[in-house]
Enzyme design. Structure first.
Site, PDB file in Angstrom:
ATOM      1  N   LEU A   3       0.821  -1.216   0.000  1.00  0.00           N
ATOM      2  CA  LEU A   3       0.000   0.000   0.000  1.00  0.00           C
ATOM      3  C   LEU A   3       0.849   1.258   0.000  1.00  0.00           C
ATOM      4  CD1 LEU A   3      -2.842  -0.839   2.550  1.00  0.00           C
ATOM      5  CD2 LEU A   3      -2.877  -1.016   0.063  1.00  0.00           C
ATOM      6  N   GLY A   4       2.053   1.176   0.555  1.00  0.00           N
ATOM      7  CA  GLY A   4       2.915   2.339   0.604  1.00  0.00           C
ATOM      8  C   GLY A   4       4.197   2.041   1.335  1.00  0.00           C
TER       9      GLY A   4
ATOM     10  N   THR B  70      -3.608   5.254   4.937  1.00  0.00           N
ATOM     11  CA  THR B  70      -2.297   4.784   4.474  1.00  0.00           C
ATOM     12  C   THR B  70      -1.328   5.952   4.466  1.00  0.00           C
ATOM     13  OG1 THR B  70      -3.254   3.010   3.135  1.00  0.00           O
ATOM     14  CG2 THR B  70      -1.034   3.748   2.553  1.00  0.00           C
TER      15      THR B  70
ATOM     16  N   HIS C 262      -0.308   6.592   8.110  1.00  0.00           N
ATOM     17  CA  HIS C 262       0.627   5.554   8.561  1.00  0.00           C
ATOM     18  C   HIS C 262       2.025   5.802   8.005  1.00  0.00           C
ATOM     19  CE1 HIS C 262       1.625   1.265   9.633  1.00  0.00           C
ATOM     20  NE2 HIS C 262       2.467   1.418   8.604  1.00  0.00           N
ATOM     21  N   GLU C 263       2.117   6.050   6.699  1.00  0.00           N
ATOM     22  CA  GLU C 263       3.439   6.202   6.079  1.00  0.00           C
ATOM     23  C   GLU C 263       4.106   7.518   6.471  1.00  0.00           C
ATOM     24  OE1 GLU C 263       4.753   3.724   4.907  1.00  0.00           O
ATOM     25  OE2 GLU C 263       3.034   2.434   4.491  1.00  0.00           O
TER      26      GLU C 263
ATOM     27  N   HIS D 245       5.855   7.006   9.641  1.00  0.00           N
ATOM     28  CA  HIS D 245       7.217   6.467   9.475  1.00  0.00           C
ATOM     29  C   HIS D 245       8.183   7.583   9.100  1.00  0.00           C
ATOM     30  CE1 HIS D 245       6.352   2.284  10.005  1.00  0.00           C
ATOM     31  NE2 HIS D 245       5.624   2.145   8.909  1.00  0.00           N
TER      32      HIS D 245
ATOM     33  N   GLN E 274       3.211  -5.607  22.335  1.00  0.00           N
ATOM     34  CA  GLN E 274       2.246  -6.238  21.426  1.00  0.00           C
ATOM     35  C   GLN E 274       2.949  -7.316  20.623  1.00  0.00           C
ATOM     36  OE1 GLN E 274      -0.299  -3.451  19.306  1.00  0.00           O
ATOM     37  NE2 GLN E 274      -0.098  -4.618  17.401  1.00  0.00           N
ATOM     38  N   ALA E 275       2.276  -8.442  20.414  1.00  0.00           N
ATOM     39  CA  ALA E 275       2.911  -9.588  19.772  1.00  0.00           C
ATOM     40  C   ALA E 275       3.217  -9.336  18.308  1.00  0.00           C
ATOM     41  CB  ALA E 275       2.024 -10.826  19.918  1.00  0.00           C
TER      42      ALA E 275
ATOM     43  N   ASP F 255      -8.451   1.198   7.415  1.00  0.00           N
ATOM     44  CA  ASP F 255      -8.539   2.647   7.621  1.00  0.00           C
ATOM     45  C   ASP F 255      -9.578   3.021   8.671  1.00  0.00           C
ATOM     46  OD1 ASP F 255      -6.664   2.831   5.613  1.00  0.00           O
ATOM     47  OD2 ASP F 255      -7.738   4.368   4.476  1.00  0.00           O
TER      48      ASP F 255
END
Length: 578
Positions: free
Chosen positions: A196-197, A233, A236-237, A240, A267-268, A298
């Site tokens: 997605l990105g 998306t 989210h990116e 980063h 978190q696992a 989303d």
């Protein structure tokens, strides 16, 4: 992920060896390529791990300066100029301005806790939901100081792209990044492999810095497709790009990884779809699966944590790796209303009377990339424009034939002095003939005497060698476009505004040394920071600044962009290396 912070350098070295798992999944599950790309970059660049370790240490020091929870939640407001590079193979991939703006709107809502679903955060995490106070705006000023919409478009023959950054370079079919110290670069294209990105973390190469997003996962409406149709998306990116890791720490299911943030539960692994709270793992009460840095759909992600907000804002603090964005002029329209509007120029008509046998079917120059059928002898593409820098440039073009390939005479003009005609010396930039339908290319040089700003590009294709820039002719076609000259006569003659509150560069042009004179009101004790970029936006490294003299003897001849700051006053200027 809540962990005691381990050695940043050691942790980053581990990332270079362990990338996120490759999942056999369809496009209905989120798949981010950022960690895999980071691992590849670390393998190719031995210094990247150390640079990222320094950035993380600065983030830790910034967080340590906050002495209580309220202060940790406080964030410094900043608005980041954004340029969107649209690469499309099909019409559907050429997303609209409205869809692009919708992505900017989502970023503004999510990074300022203005999202309508913020109230959906479970009560257990409500006190941790943060407002990072980071804003975004489409660029209004390009790297050369000219007005822009903040959107570049290019039609490409490539049907899909990988995660090897080829979309970020014109030499590999894409579009070059604008200077990363002044802009957030977003590339929108058809990514392959279900990705997605992906984003580049702070510390990477400036020429590839930015975020890439799949066309069908960008913004809202248009090509955006559920379950990735709400612009998350992008959130989210960009997270980063602002130094956030995946919330589970990319350790498989070991419960030993870290996202370098102290207030996100251990978190696992990643969560998908739209989970129902609680979703426990690693002995926690529940994963913070609604965090933007998880892998849910989303509609199921709607928060950053306080620790994530602090980590992102560390980038804009003193010594932060993205601090230069605070002084970027990219989001400010040039002129500020002080520049008089340009005089309207009317050009002579030029038109073929018959296109039954031949016509212009391709024009490519910079971001102009138009394929077409016959246009009744004339096409007005003046609303389509590209920047054109002083120096060498290449234009490509081709003829379409109904059947037989007749000999066609091509003449290409640019009105360099913007006087409304193409008769001045040097304004016929290409002249050739061919009876082929294959693409032709001509290289021409924009002279340093060309006037800066928007002007007319005209292509005339005729079966008569005597055809000029004006009038009707028998068989063939004329097409007009707009080019915006940068680095031309006005830039060199004005050099740097000589006001008492601005820096001044001299001599300009310079051969070996470029002097930087401080504003009359400046503090002479403040150290100067200087960055130099070529006209593609790539930063030039290795130049020596001694006091207020920049050594430029190693530069190739040409036009360069310079940003100089003493921490209080910043100027963005051009200079010529002769």
């Amino acid at each position: 992920m809540k962990k005691t912070f381990y050695s940043v350098a050691l942790g980053l070295a581990g990332l270079a060896l362990t990338s996120s798992p490759v999942l056999a999944q369809g496009p209905q599950h989120r798949n981010c390529g950022s960690m895999d790309v980071l691992a590849q970059q670390m393998a190719a660049d031995p210094g990247l791990a150390q640079r990222m370790a320094s950035i993380d240490n600065q983030a830790l020091q910034f967080a340590a300066q906050k002495t209580n929870a309220a202060q940790r939640g406080a964030a410094a407001a900043i608005t980041i100029p954004v340029v969107v590079h649209v690469l499309y193979n099909t019409t559907a991939q050429n997303i609209s301005d409205a869809q692009i703006q919708s992505q900017i709107d989502v970023l503004n809502a999510d990074f300022q806790k203005l999202n309508s679903d913020a109230s959906s955060v479970p009560s257990a995490f409500a006190s941790l939901a943060a407002n990072p106070s980071i804003g975004f705006v489409l660029a209004k000023r390009d790297p050369s100081g000219n007005a822009t919409t903040g959107i570049e478009r290019k039609q490409v023959t490539q049907t899909s792209w990988g995660t090897d950054d080829k979309m970020k370079k014109t030499t590999t079919g894409g579009l070059n990044a604008w200077p990363s110290g002044s802009y957030l670069n977003l590339w929108v294209c058809n990514l392959s492999g279900g990705v997605l990105g992906y984003a580049q973390f702070p510390g990477g190469a400036t020429a590839t810095d930015g975020v890439v997003i799949l066309t069908t996962a960008f913004g809202k409406g248009g090509s955006a497709t559920a379950p990735f149709n709400l612009g998350r998306t992008g959130t989210h990116e960009v997270g980063h790009w602002l130094n956030l890791y995946h919330i589970w720490g990319d350790d498989g299911t070991a419960c030993t990884g870290s996202d370098q943030v102290s207030d996100t539960p251990n978190q696992a692994d990643e969560n998908y779809g739209a989970p129902t709270y609680p979703q426990p793992s690693c002995s926690n009460t529940s994963d913070m699966f609604m965090n933007y840095m998880d892998y849910v759909d989303d509609r199921a992600m709607y928060m950053f944590s306080t620790g994530q907000s602090t980590r992102m804002n560390a980038l804009f603090a003193t010594g932060g790796s993205r601090a230069s964005l605070k002084t970027s002029l990219g989001g400010t329209a040039p002129g500020g209303g002080t520049t008089p509007p340009p005089t309207t120029v009317t050009y002579c008509t030029s038109k073929g009377t018959s296109v039954g046998y031949e016509w212009i079917d391709l024009v490519q120059l910079g971001s102009i990339n138009r394929s077409s059928a016959a246009n009744a002898g004339y096409y007005d593409g003046s609303a389509t424009s590209t920047n054109l820098a002083v120096g060498s440039n290449t234009i490509s073009y081709s003829a379409g034939f109904a059947s037989t390939g007749y000999t066609e005479y091509w003449k290409i003009y640019i009105d360099y002095n913007q006087d409304g005609d193409f008769t001045d010396s040097g304004e016929l930039v290409a002249s050739r003939s061919s009876n082929l339908a294959s693409t032709l290319s001509s290289t021409f040089t924009v002279p340093a005497t060309a006037k800066n700003g928007a002007t007319r590009l005209r292509l005339v294709m005729s079966d008569n060698s005597a055809t000029t820039s004006c009038g009707s002719f028998s068989y063939g076609e004329t097409e007009d476009y707009t080019v915006t000259i940068t680095g031309g006569a006005s830039a060199r003659s004005t050099r740097l505004a000589a006001g008492a509150d601005q820096f001044r560069l001299y001599p300009n042009p310079a051969s070996s040394v470029l002097n930087i004179a401080r504003p009359a009101t400046a503090d002479a004790e403040l150290p100067l920071t200087v960055r130099v970029y070529d006209l593609r936006g790539a930063e030039i490294h290795g130049l020596t600044l001694a006091g207020e003299q920049l050594q430029v003897s190693t530069l190739a001849k040409g036009i360069y962009l310079l940003t100089v700051s003493d921490g209080q006053t910043t100027s963005h200027q051009r200079f010529v290396k002769e």
